[in-house]
Write an enzyme that holds these catalytic residues in place. Structure first.
Site, PDB file in Angstrom:
ATOM      1  CD  GLU A  38      11.677 -27.087  22.298  1.00  0.00           C
ATOM      2  OE1 GLU A  38      12.652 -26.546  21.736  1.00  0.00           O
ATOM      3  OE2 GLU A  38      10.525 -27.033  21.825  1.00  0.00           O
TER       4      GLU A  38
ATOM      5  CB  ILE B  28     -17.368  21.108  -2.773  1.00  0.00           C
ATOM      6  CG1 ILE B  28     -16.692  20.469  -1.569  1.00  0.00           C
ATOM      7  CG2 ILE B  28     -16.346  21.338  -3.876  1.00  0.00           C
ATOM      8  CD1 ILE B  28     -16.424  19.017  -1.743  1.00  0.00           C
TER       9      ILE B  28
HETATM   10 ZN    ZN Z   1      10.991 -27.753  17.166  1.00  0.00          ZN
END
Ligand code: ZN
Ligand code: ADP
Ligand code: MG
Length: 651
Positions: free
Chosen positions: A425, A132
């Site tokens: 569930e 550079i």
């Molecule tokens: Zn549950």
């Protein structure tokens, strides 16, 4: 150039050559056998590969014996390497993903090269600076190539706006950028100021990368891309020099697009890291800013960047002249989803009775990437079943697969596990039906997916997202249903409800602290919505209220939850026979749908329901969408069940 500097230059070139060769060698030695991605995944699934290292385009897997394999990821998907790889494995929830360790660090780091790398790094940085300095002085020296290698250049991209479905507004906004790139002069002659930076903001998988490529493809300009995460974990100074090289390279190829993916990896607010020392990141970010400021407004370079969190970006990035144009890329709506599905179905054989309108309706919340993934999964399923066309059944299974990771059919589930999950569930499902404001139940299943032992899906009837107090209260009640059913029936509680409890407490907390739904605390927002983020200032996460208020908040939350708990208990006790029937059907059939739930709620016995199901089974396999015809998005109540713990509870 005098003789002395010539010799130095030759020495430097020799050193670079040696380093390049050794890096190449290390790649070759470390790279392992190159195999196809499918073979690679098969090796993961068979357990041969146990750890995987991912960079943007390649996965390197290490087998137990130390043997290494590599596979190209990007030939399958067009997302970030990590994302698409996880998707290929079936999503982040997939058991396969959890069974292997995925790293973003180099597996060869432990080899001799790891001891050489710091040295090489130092030398590289020194060289970069040297060059550079030289080029600043005006010296020739074109041999420099290191540091540029991370940017990927693609010209002649084939991606067009037509490949990005939906998202018409975004396309319109980007059309302007395309026109500018096609003929920058036309605009600069008129003195028009074109945004130098365009920031694409949106959730993962919504097509941000795709959009950036499409802009390049439409305009027919080269596409330079880097990912913010490429800059992380680099030696100080290297990131900044890469940025500089990238912009230099871009300047030589105007007009073009520079695309910085995942810019949040480097663009986070500066000086706020909790872990201290983010020097590298900061320098990289500073360099990006410097480079963008250095643009003449008529230069034909557009910097595009993508992030899924604009709020954590350093404000300096968003200032005029930088990323001053923000485009929000949102999750697709029904119409968008249909179009995306059609785009991805273009080169797939689809059965004539498939209606993408219907598929789009039941995939609310899916991102473009997930929709693409769903079609891919469906194609795989069809191929496995030896079919020539992708039908409704495969698409339906594909949806579930994308939603929850592949089904774990092979897992051994004991009878008592099954019964416990079934009651859990059924508890959710029965309460969802009994609570007036809950969404209707669409599907209840005790087939494990991902980390869940079972799931209950509900689906809102309308598309509106407004949540009322009553709806939230009912939602809490329904979420507690699983736990309450276990309390009532199993007389023992499992760890299966932990996800439910987290869900419940987060709703209750937000009702009290954000939505002003507690009479006692009143209409005050105590917490902001912002999560505590590593890169944010400390002050952001600080409490703005007293300990006394904090206690009152906790009391209110507890009160909300315990009254919902009581209500859930009462409802389930009163409807115990429905609960029993439903869980018996679940144990027998594993998955039930809207009609069965409705029958059970009307008081049908489990025998009647099972008979009805067996009568209908064939019909459903022929037309799985029969039950899913209303225009309504789906929302899933997932359980994150720790199976090990549940297993300990059996017998
Ligand atoms: Zn549950
Ligand atoms: P992001 O960069 O926003 O995370 P990507 O651009 O990487 O998302 O998208 C991943 C993949 O998802 C794309 O390669 C494409 O296959 C699919 N995809 C996402 N959005 C769309 C869309 N609007 N139209 C078509 N395909 C899409
Ligand atoms: Mg992307």
């Amino acid at each position: 150039m005098n003789r002395k500097s010539k010799t130095i230059m030759w020495i430097v070139i020799a050193v670079i050559a040696v380093i390049l060769v050794s890096i190449l060698m290390s790649d070759i030695i470390g790279a392992g056998t190159e195999i196809g991605i499918n073979e690679f995944i098969a090796k993961i699934k068979s357990g041969e590969i146990t750890t995987v290292y991912i960079d943007a385009y390649e996965a390197t897997g290490t087998a137990a014996g130390g043997k290494q394999y590599t596979a190209i990821i990007s030939s399958i998907y067009d997302m970030s390497g990590y994302e698409s790889f996880i998707n290929l494995l079936g999503g982040p929830e997939s058991p396969v993903v959890n069974s292997i360790s995925i790293e973003l660090t180099d597996p060869n780091a432990g080899s001799i090269w790891s001891s050489l790398f710091p040295l090489i790094g130092v030398v590289l940085v020194a060289l970069v600076f040297w060059f550079i300095m030289r080029s600043a002085v005006g010296g020739g020296g074109k041999a420099m190539n290191i540091g540029k290698t991370k940017a990927h250049v693609q010209s002649n991209l084939k991606v067009r706006f037509a490949d990005v479905a939906g998202a018409e507004e975004e396309k319109e906004e980007l059309q302007e950028v395309v026109e500018f790139l096609k003929s920058p002069k036309k605009f600069s002659d008129l003195g028009a100021r074109i945004p130098s930076g365009v920031l694409l903001v949106g959730p993962p998988g919504t097509g941000k990368t795709l959009f950036a490529k499409a802009v390049a493809g439409e305009a027919g300009v080269p596409f330079f891309s880097v990912s913010g995460s490429d800059f992380v974990e680099m030696y100080v100074g290297v990131g900044a020099s890469r940025v500089r090289d990238l912009f230099d390279m871009a300047k030589k190829n105007q007009p073009c697009i520079i695309f910085v993916d995942e810019i949040d990896a480097v663009g986070r607010r500066r000086g706020a890291g909790l872990g201290g020392g983010h020097d590298e990141r900061e320098q990289t970010l500073n360099q990006i800013l410097v480079q963008m400021d250095g643009f003449e407004s008529n230069e034909g370079i557009i910097v595009m960047a993508a992030t899924n969190r604009a709020d954590i970006l350093d404000p300096a990035l968003l200032r005029p002249g930088r990323f001053d144009r923000q485009i929000n890329v949102n999750l697709p709506d029904v119409k968008g989803r249909e179009q995306i599905l059609k785009v991805h179905a273009r080169n797939k054989p689809i059965a004539p009775d498939v209606n993408f309108k219907t598929v789009a309706r039941i995939t609310a919340g899916f991102s473009g990437a997930e929709l693409a993934n769903l079609l891919n999964e469906a194609a795989i399923l069809a191929a496995r079943a030896g079919k020539k066309l992708i039908g409704n059944l495969e698409l339906y299974d594909g949806i579930n697969k994308v939603l929850m990771g592949p089904q774990k059919k092979s897992r051994v589930v004991t009878e008592s596990d099954k019964r416990c999950t079934a009651y859990h569930e059924a508890g959710h499902a029965v309460l969802a039906c009994l609570c007036k404001h809950c969404d209707p139940v669409h599907e209840v299943s005790i087939i494990p997916r991902g980390r869940a032992a079972g799931y209950t899906m509900t689906r809102p009837e309308t598309d509106d997202n407004d949540v009322s107090y009553n709806k939230l209260i009912d939602n809490i009640c329904m979420s507690l249903g699983g736990r309450v059913a276990e309390e009532l029936v199993i007389k023992d509680i499992t760890t299966g409800a932990s996800a439910d409890l987290q869900h419940v407490s987060s709703i209750a907390r937000r009702m009290v602290t954000q939505w002003g739904m507690s009479e006692k605390l009143g209409l005050v927002a105590y917490d902001s919505d912002q999560p505590v983020f590593m890169g944010m200032e400390y002050g952001h996460s600080e409490r703005t209220y007293s300990q006394e208020t904090a206690n009152a908040i906790d009391d209110e939350i507890r009160r909300l939850i315990s009254s919902a708990h009581e209500r859930a208990r009462k409802l389930l006790t009163e409807n115990r026979s429905i609960l029993d029937n439903m869980s018996r059907v679940l144990v027998e059939k594993e998955t039930i749908y809207t009609e069965e739930v409705a029958m059970l709620m009307k008081g049908a016995s489990y025998k009647e329901v099972i008979e009805a199901m067996e009568g209908k089974e064939n019909e459903r396999r022929e037309n799985p969408f029969k039950t899913a015809t209303e225009p309504s998005p789906e929302h899933i109540v997932k359980e994150s069940e720790e199976k090990e713990a549940t297993e300990e509870n059996k017998d």
